[in-house]
Design an enzyme around this catalytic site. Structure first.
Site, PDB file in Angstrom:
ATOM      1  N   ASP A 119       0.849  -1.191   0.000  1.00  0.00           N
ATOM      2  CA  ASP A 119       0.000   0.000   0.000  1.00  0.00           C
ATOM      3  C   ASP A 119       0.884   1.241   0.000  1.00  0.00           C
ATOM      4  O   ASP A 119       1.850   1.327   0.772  1.00  0.00           O
ATOM      5  CB  ASP A 119      -0.908   0.007   1.226  1.00  0.00           C
ATOM      6  CG  ASP A 119      -2.035   1.019   1.094  1.00  0.00           C
ATOM      7  OD1 ASP A 119      -2.523   1.217  -0.028  1.00  0.00           O
ATOM      8  OD2 ASP A 119      -2.433   1.598   2.119  1.00  0.00           O
ATOM      9  N   HIS A 126      -4.060  14.057   0.745  1.00  0.00           N
ATOM     10  CA  HIS A 126      -4.248  13.160   1.886  1.00  0.00           C
ATOM     11  C   HIS A 126      -3.024  13.179   2.797  1.00  0.00           C
ATOM     12  O   HIS A 126      -3.155  13.279   4.027  1.00  0.00           O
ATOM     13  CB  HIS A 126      -4.508  11.739   1.381  1.00  0.00           C
ATOM     14  CG  HIS A 126      -4.591  10.717   2.476  1.00  0.00           C
ATOM     15  ND1 HIS A 126      -5.661  10.645   3.340  1.00  0.00           N
ATOM     16  CD2 HIS A 126      -3.730   9.730   2.842  1.00  0.00           C
ATOM     17  CE1 HIS A 126      -5.459   9.656   4.203  1.00  0.00           C
ATOM     18  NE2 HIS A 126      -4.293   9.084   3.918  1.00  0.00           N
ATOM     19  N   GLU A 190     -10.392   3.749   3.482  1.00  0.00           N
ATOM     20  CA  GLU A 190      -9.493   4.489   2.604  1.00  0.00           C
ATOM     21  C   GLU A 190      -9.906   4.219   1.168  1.00  0.00           C
ATOM     22  O   GLU A 190      -9.892   3.072   0.710  1.00  0.00           O
ATOM     23  CB  GLU A 190      -8.034   4.083   2.841  1.00  0.00           C
ATOM     24  CG  GLU A 190      -7.501   4.586   4.175  1.00  0.00           C
ATOM     25  CD  GLU A 190      -6.011   4.391   4.347  1.00  0.00           C
ATOM     26  OE1 GLU A 190      -5.428   5.078   5.209  1.00  0.00           O
ATOM     27  OE2 GLU A 190      -5.425   3.561   3.620  1.00  0.00           O
ATOM     28  N   GLU A 192      -9.228   3.958  -2.452  1.00  0.00           N
ATOM     29  CA  GLU A 192      -8.015   3.749  -3.233  1.00  0.00           C
ATOM     30  C   GLU A 192      -8.324   3.043  -4.555  1.00  0.00           C
ATOM     31  O   GLU A 192      -9.401   2.485  -4.749  1.00  0.00           O
ATOM     32  CB  GLU A 192      -7.001   2.889  -2.455  1.00  0.00           C
ATOM     33  CG  GLU A 192      -6.597   3.463  -1.111  1.00  0.00           C
ATOM     34  CD  GLU A 192      -5.406   2.748  -0.504  1.00  0.00           C
ATOM     35  OE1 GLU A 192      -4.557   2.234  -1.278  1.00  0.00           O
ATOM     36  OE2 GLU A 192      -5.310   2.704   0.740  1.00  0.00           O
ATOM     37  N   ASP A 224      -8.727   0.088   1.894  1.00  0.00           N
ATOM     38  CA  ASP A 224      -7.789  -0.403   2.902  1.00  0.00           C
ATOM     39  C   ASP A 224      -8.303   0.032   4.276  1.00  0.00           C
ATOM     40  O   ASP A 224      -7.971   1.112   4.766  1.00  0.00           O
ATOM     41  CB  ASP A 224      -6.392   0.153   2.631  1.00  0.00           C
ATOM     42  CG  ASP A 224      -5.329  -0.553   3.442  1.00  0.00           C
ATOM     43  OD1 ASP A 224      -5.433  -1.775   3.623  1.00  0.00           O
ATOM     44  OD2 ASP A 224      -4.378   0.120   3.886  1.00  0.00           O
ATOM     45  N   ARG A 228      -7.609   3.567  13.215  1.00  0.00           N
ATOM     46  CA  ARG A 228      -6.776   4.760  13.426  1.00  0.00           C
ATOM     47  C   ARG A 228      -6.217   4.859  14.842  1.00  0.00           C
ATOM     48  O   ARG A 228      -5.089   5.349  15.023  1.00  0.00           O
ATOM     49  CB  ARG A 228      -7.598   6.019  13.124  1.00  0.00           C
ATOM     50  CG  ARG A 228      -8.128   6.091  11.707  1.00  0.00           C
ATOM     51  CD  ARG A 228      -7.036   6.109  10.665  1.00  0.00           C
ATOM     52  NE  ARG A 228      -7.573   6.388   9.324  1.00  0.00           N
ATOM     53  CZ  ARG A 228      -6.864   6.312   8.220  1.00  0.00           C
ATOM     54  NH1 ARG A 228      -5.586   5.975   8.262  1.00  0.00           N
ATOM     55  NH2 ARG A 228      -7.425   6.568   7.048  1.00  0.00           N
ATOM     56  N   GLN A 231      -3.455   2.387  15.046  1.00  0.00           N
ATOM     57  CA  GLN A 231      -2.362   2.892  14.210  1.00  0.00           C
ATOM     58  C   GLN A 231      -1.557   3.969  14.934  1.00  0.00           C
ATOM     59  O   GLN A 231      -0.325   3.983  14.877  1.00  0.00           O
ATOM     60  CB  GLN A 231      -2.935   3.445  12.911  1.00  0.00           C
ATOM     61  CG  GLN A 231      -1.901   3.967  11.927  1.00  0.00           C
ATOM     62  CD  GLN A 231      -2.537   4.462  10.633  1.00  0.00           C
ATOM     63  OE1 GLN A 231      -3.744   4.352  10.434  1.00  0.00           O
ATOM     64  NE2 GLN A 231      -1.731   5.006   9.741  1.00  0.00           N
ATOM     65  N   LYS A 244      -3.689  -2.134  10.043  1.00  0.00           N
ATOM     66  CA  LYS A 244      -4.024  -2.275   8.623  1.00  0.00           C
ATOM     67  C   LYS A 244      -4.252  -3.721   8.213  1.00  0.00           C
ATOM     68  O   LYS A 244      -4.569  -3.995   7.055  1.00  0.00           O
ATOM     69  CB  LYS A 244      -2.885  -1.701   7.768  1.00  0.00           C
ATOM     70  CG  LYS A 244      -2.654  -0.223   7.960  1.00  0.00           C
ATOM     71  CD  LYS A 244      -3.682   0.600   7.229  1.00  0.00           C
ATOM     72  CE  LYS A 244      -3.273   2.059   7.200  1.00  0.00           C
ATOM     73  NZ  LYS A 244      -4.122   2.850   6.290  1.00  0.00           N
ATOM     74  N   THR A 248      -8.577  -5.777   3.650  1.00  0.00           N
ATOM     75  CA  THR A 248      -8.515  -4.887   2.495  1.00  0.00           C
ATOM     76  C   THR A 248      -9.517  -5.413   1.487  1.00  0.00           C
ATOM     77  O   THR A 248      -9.411  -6.558   1.048  1.00  0.00           O
ATOM     78  CB  THR A 248      -7.109  -4.866   1.876  1.00  0.00           C
ATOM     79  OG1 THR A 248      -6.167  -4.399   2.851  1.00  0.00           O
ATOM     80  CG2 THR A 248      -7.063  -3.969   0.658  1.00  0.00           C
ATOM     81  N   GLU A 349      -9.588  12.397   7.627  1.00  0.00           N
ATOM     82  CA  GLU A 349      -9.478  13.733   7.024  1.00  0.00           C
ATOM     83  C   GLU A 349     -10.781  14.505   7.130  1.00  0.00           C
ATOM     84  O   GLU A 349     -10.808  15.678   7.516  1.00  0.00           O
ATOM     85  CB  GLU A 349      -9.136  13.617   5.548  1.00  0.00           C
ATOM     86  CG  GLU A 349      -7.729  13.267   5.207  1.00  0.00           C
ATOM     87  CD  GLU A 349      -7.608  13.142   3.712  1.00  0.00           C
ATOM     88  OE1 GLU A 349      -7.373  14.157   3.041  1.00  0.00           O
ATOM     89  OE2 GLU A 349      -7.772  12.021   3.204  1.00  0.00           O
TER      90      GLU A 349
END
Length: 401
Positions: A119, A126, A190, A192, A224, A228, A231, A244, A248, A349
């Site tokens: 990834d 971002h 996420e 992607e 993904d 948070r 993380q 993570k 996915t 975000e």
């Protein structure tokens, strides 16, 4: 390019995601039969295994397999030849009998056997927005970010196909008196795009950006999922790990480079010159509208052309150490975000790290709750047709303490 008219009438509608111009590949089954390869056309699936059995196409018997890896390994010349033959068979006025299956009768499966998963972190919007949350605006972008694609090696074992439920993870998080073992409280998505590698490279060798582009078979939508709070506690100094690894999700349909070629475009403006091994001779991104939903409500919309690095640049950088690539490798683009709040590809975000809730179906929200369903969507708009990717969805199950 204009719409290529198909004998499958549903493929000729302007709003159809799977016109003859597209022909994305997937793996499907019907009524408990063995999974096999197919191509989406309108609201139907062309059974490629049956086409091979009838002598309509030639892919060395690979379409009867439950993944596209063996077909991809045949190489780009065969990819092009099969696409040309499928275009001929499915064109308006073609007469051969075809084994078509209604999408509504089919179950979709993971389209590839994922050999490795990497990834990246290639959207400047971002990267800057998240960097501000963790390090402040002065140090938002790491010093190397504008010089090379940043990535981490993820878990191929937890890549699943659209529609597969995702369980909320347990994990260590930072507490007031030390680490705590709790269900993730800040679960995120996420948005992607995933590049599917269709060719090997040798260990100890490097590939150029042009060679890397030729190795890419196509693209899938990719979510993904990210814990948070886990993380934030674990990511220093080696980056994401368990935050993570929970899952996915990728879409069931691989849209080929050939289908996206008319939409090729440049990406974000460069802040500094790149080293020669990352130079592109032609633009490596696509004018591709993307977005995501929560429980059916559209939350964010953006475009793939905001990205700072293309998938070919990411792949070339991946081999710069001599790292070998394999058929079935999956490269995540990294979260795709535009400059505005409503263009964010992640809740981290969009909510400013949970400080500015958004409204979802009338209720304030910051992160994903149990039972929520997240969906991704993407399309490239042509003259009277569109190139779609199909759904990429996942619903969150409660944690298992």
């Amino acid at each position: 390019m204009a719409l290529l008219r198909s004998r499958v009438e549903s493929a000729n509608r302007p709003d159809c995601p799977f016109p003859l111009n597209n022909l994305p590949y997937g793996v499907f089954s019907v009524s408990g039969a063995a999974p096999r390869c197919g191509v989406a056309i309108g609201d139907m699936i062309l059974d490629l295994a049956e086409c091979e059995a009838c002598g309509l196409v030639d892919a060395d018997g690979t379409f009867a397999q439950p993944a596209l890896n063996s077909f991809m390994a045949l190489g780009r010349a065969r990819w092009d030849a099969v696409r040309a033959r499928l275009t001929e068979l499915l064109a308006e006025g073609a007469t051969p009998d075809l084994p078509l299956v209604a999408m509504s009768d089919a179950q979709m499966h993971l389209p590839i056997r994922v050999t490795e998963y990497t990834d990246f972190y290639a959207s400047k919007n971002h990267a800057f927005n998240v960097g501000v949350l963790f390090r402040g605006p002065e140090n938002a972008l790491p010093p190397q970010w504008t010089h090379m694609p940043i990535g981490y090696n993820g878990r191929a074992s937890s890549v699943v196909v659209s529609g597969t439920p995702i369980r909320r993870p347990m994990g260590q998080v930072r507490g007031e008196a030390g680490p705590e073992w709790v269900p993730c409280r800040r679960l995120d998505l996420e948005l992607e795009l995933g590049a599917v590698v269709g060719a090997d490279s040798e260990m100890g060798s490097r590939v150029s950006v042009e060679q890397a582009e030729a190795m890419i078979f196509g693209y899938v939508l990719l979510n993904d999922w990210s814990a948070r709070d886990i993380q934030a506690w674990e990511y220093q100094p080696l980056g994401p790990f368990q935050s993570k690894a929970l899952g996915t999700t990728i879409g069931a349909w691989i849209v080929t480079q050939a289908a996206l070629e008319p939409f090729r475009c440049a990406g974000a403006e460069r802040l500094n010159p790149l080293l020669p091994y990352l130079h592109e001779r032609r633009p490596g991104l696509y004018d591709l509208e993307l977005g995501w939903t929560m429980n059916g409500q559209v939350m964010g919309r953006t475009n793939y052309n905001v990205m700072y690095y293309s998938s070919a640049q990411q792949l070339a950088h991946h081999t710069s150490s001599g790292c070998p690539m394999r058929v079935g490798d999956l490269l995540g683009s990294g979260t795709i975000s535009g400059p505005g709040r409503d263009q964010a590809g992640a809740l981290l975000e969009m909510t400013g790290g949970g400080k500015a809730p958004v409204t979802v179906n009338g209720a304030p929200r910051t992160f994903i709750e149990d039972g929520d369903e997240i969906g991704l969507f993407a399309q490239a708009q042509g003259a009277g047709y569109r190139i779609g990717f199909g759904p990429c969805t996942g619903r969150i199950l409660p944690a298992q303490p």
